[in-house]
Design an enzyme around this catalytic site. Structure first.
Site, short mmCIF file in Angstrom:
data_model
loop_
_atom_site.label_atom_id
_atom_site.label_comp_id
_atom_site.label_asym_id
_atom_site.label_seq_id
_atom_site.Cartn_x
_atom_site.Cartn_y
_atom_site.Cartn_z
N GLU A 1 55.40 -13.18 -24.25
CA GLU A 1 54.73 -13.07 -22.95
C GLU A 1 53.52 -14.00 -22.89
O GLU A 1 52.83 -14.18 -23.88
CB GLU A 1 54.30 -11.61 -22.76
CG GLU A 1 53.76 -11.28 -21.39
CD GLU A 1 53.41 -9.78 -21.25
OE1 GLU A 1 54.16 -8.92 -21.74
OE2 GLU A 1 52.38 -9.49 -20.64
N ASP B 1 50.23 -14.52 -20.32
CA ASP B 1 49.58 -13.82 -19.20
C ASP B 1 48.38 -14.52 -18.60
O ASP B 1 47.48 -14.94 -19.32
CB ASP B 1 48.99 -12.48 -19.67
CG ASP B 1 50.03 -11.50 -20.14
OD1 ASP B 1 51.19 -11.64 -19.75
OD2 ASP B 1 49.66 -10.58 -20.90
N GLU C 1 45.72 -12.84 -15.81
CA GLU C 1 45.41 -11.68 -14.98
C GLU C 1 44.05 -11.89 -14.36
O GLU C 1 43.14 -12.36 -15.03
CB GLU C 1 45.38 -10.39 -15.80
CG GLU C 1 46.74 -9.75 -15.98
CD GLU C 1 46.63 -8.38 -16.64
OE1 GLU C 1 47.02 -7.38 -16.01
OE2 GLU C 1 46.14 -8.31 -17.78
N HIS D 1 41.66 -13.15 -17.16
CA HIS D 1 42.06 -12.58 -18.43
C HIS D 1 43.35 -13.29 -18.88
O HIS D 1 44.25 -13.49 -18.07
CB HIS D 1 42.31 -11.08 -18.17
CG HIS D 1 42.86 -10.31 -19.30
ND1 HIS D 1 42.06 -9.53 -20.12
CD2 HIS D 1 44.12 -10.15 -19.75
CE1 HIS D 1 42.81 -8.95 -21.02
NE2 HIS D 1 44.07 -9.30 -20.83
N THR D 2 43.42 -13.70 -20.14
CA THR D 2 44.65 -14.35 -20.64
C THR D 2 45.09 -13.66 -21.92
O THR D 2 44.27 -13.06 -22.63
CB THR D 2 44.43 -15.84 -20.95
OG1 THR D 2 43.50 -15.98 -22.03
CG2 THR D 2 43.92 -16.61 -19.74
N ASN E 1 47.51 -8.59 -28.31
CA ASN E 1 46.14 -8.51 -28.87
C ASN E 1 45.51 -9.88 -29.06
O ASN E 1 44.84 -10.11 -30.06
CB ASN E 1 46.12 -7.76 -30.21
CG ASN E 1 46.54 -6.32 -30.04
OD1 ASN E 1 46.28 -5.70 -29.02
ND2 ASN E 1 47.23 -5.78 -31.04
N ARG E 2 45.78 -10.78 -28.12
CA ARG E 2 45.19 -12.13 -28.23
C ARG E 2 44.44 -12.47 -26.96
O ARG E 2 44.58 -13.56 -26.39
CB ARG E 2 46.30 -13.15 -28.47
CG ARG E 2 47.07 -12.94 -29.75
CD ARG E 2 47.90 -14.17 -30.07
NE ARG E 2 48.57 -14.06 -31.34
CZ ARG E 2 49.83 -13.66 -31.52
NH1 ARG E 2 50.57 -13.31 -30.47
NH2 ARG E 2 50.35 -13.61 -32.72
N GLY F 1 34.74 -2.12 -16.78
CA GLY F 1 35.28 -1.03 -17.58
C GLY F 1 35.52 0.25 -16.81
O GLY F 1 35.53 1.34 -17.39
N ARG G 1 36.49 -5.56 -33.81
CA ARG G 1 37.82 -5.08 -33.44
C ARG G 1 38.82 -5.28 -34.59
O ARG G 1 39.82 -4.57 -34.68
CB ARG G 1 38.28 -5.86 -32.21
CG ARG G 1 39.64 -5.49 -31.72
CD ARG G 1 39.90 -6.25 -30.44
NE ARG G 1 41.27 -6.11 -30.00
CZ ARG G 1 41.85 -6.92 -29.14
NH1 ARG G 1 41.16 -7.92 -28.63
NH2 ARG G 1 43.10 -6.73 -28.77
#
Ligand SMILES: *[C@@H]1O[C@H](CO)[C@@H](O)[C@H](O)[C@H]1NC(C)=O
Length: 285
Positions: A103, A105, A107, A120-121, A130-131, A201, A273
């Site tokens: 995928e 992305d 966004e 957002h990519t 998770n990238r 958030g 993270r």
């Protein structure tokens, strides 16, 4: 999609279907896409030149490409939800199917009037994402159309905004990192509500008195290999400008500039993270 079919090998063995007539002729949304969600909230207008998605309290809307693609340079122009778009998300992405899907992305997370959108990519390979990398845009994406492109070839996946590279996901298979190259992808887009998390958030909720929210699309151009009946329309080494394209030093420098000035989140620097260590591709770049 059968998970372990290998398009590249069947490609080298087999059928070379010439569909170049279809390729690179700009935007007919009737021809290239199906509305898949939201009924009349999604509309194709101007004899196929324009597509509008809208979102109200009851539902969002979405569409997907009729074709599946395996590599290409694909442009779409979007004009995002104007005004108070807090809580809304416009997703525009490429995806194969199944648990080990790939995928790519884009966004767009809405915001209060005057506050910046977040771009957002993400990249999934073999079902693993998770990238995330996130950016501010250097323009207001709601006033005019801007071009969001994916250049996807066997060497890398380059994300571009108005022709400027913002992200480059390199093929690092030689280092044991999976790269999308066997699973054809469809293009998907949707406009939906994510007030629980999208804006600050989830602190800023959707203002439903401003509904319906609308995002508009035009000038879809796919200079791409179309996947059909188990074969690709591109032979290996086919002479397309984008097939071997990588960032030259000038473009690399432009991308670094954007990343230094406009990147607001980078998974590759998020050591909290990934306490066990950052993902392997991070240390290569
Ligand atoms: C919205 O604007 C605020 C204030 O500038 C910012 O902190 C936030 O990152 C912006 N984007 C989103 C999606 O919340």
């Amino acid at each position: 999609m059968a998970g372990n079919a290998s398009p590249l090998s069947s490609l080298s063995m087999a059928v070379f279907i010439l569909v170049s007539l279809k390729i690179a002729s700009a935007g007919d949304f009737y021809r290239d896409f199906d509305i898949t969600w939201g009924g009349s909230r999604a509309q194709v207008l101007n004899s196929g030149q324009l597509l509008k998605l809208s979102l109200d309290r009851t539902s969002g809307s979405g569409f997907q490409s009729k074709n599946e693609y395996l590599f290409g340079k694909i442009d779409m122009q979007l004009k995002l939800v104007p005004g108070n778009s807090a809580g809304t998300v416009t997703a525009y992405y490429f995806s194969s199917q199944g648990p080990t899907h790939d995928e790519i992305d884009f966004e767009f997370l809405g915001n209060l009037s005057g506050d910046p959108y977040t771009l957002h990519t993400n990249v999934y390979t073999q079902g693993k994402g998770n990238r995330e990398q996130q950016f501010r845009l250097w323009f207001d994406p709601t006033i005019n159309f801007h071009t969001y492109s994916i250049l996807w070839n066997p060497k890398n996946i380059i994300f571009l905004v108005d022709g400027t590279p913002v992200r480059d996901f390199k093929n690092l298979e030689s280092r044991g990192i999976a790269f999308p190259k066997n699973q054809p992808m469809r293009i998907y887009s949707s406009l939906w509500d994510a007030e629980d998390w999208a804006t600050r958030g989830g602190l800023v909720k959707t203002d439903w008195t401003k509904a319906p929210f609308t995002a508009t699309y035009q000038n879809f151009v796919a200079d791409a290999c179309i996947w059909s009946s188990g074969a690709s329309s591109c032979a290996p080494g086919i002479n397309r400008l984008w097939w071997n394209q990588e960032l030259d030093s000038t473009s690399e420098e432009r991308m670094r500039f954007i990343q230094r000035n406009y990147m607001i989140y980078n998974y590759c620097t998020d050591t909290r993270r990934f306490p066990q260590g950052l993902p392997p591709e991070c240390s290569v770049a």
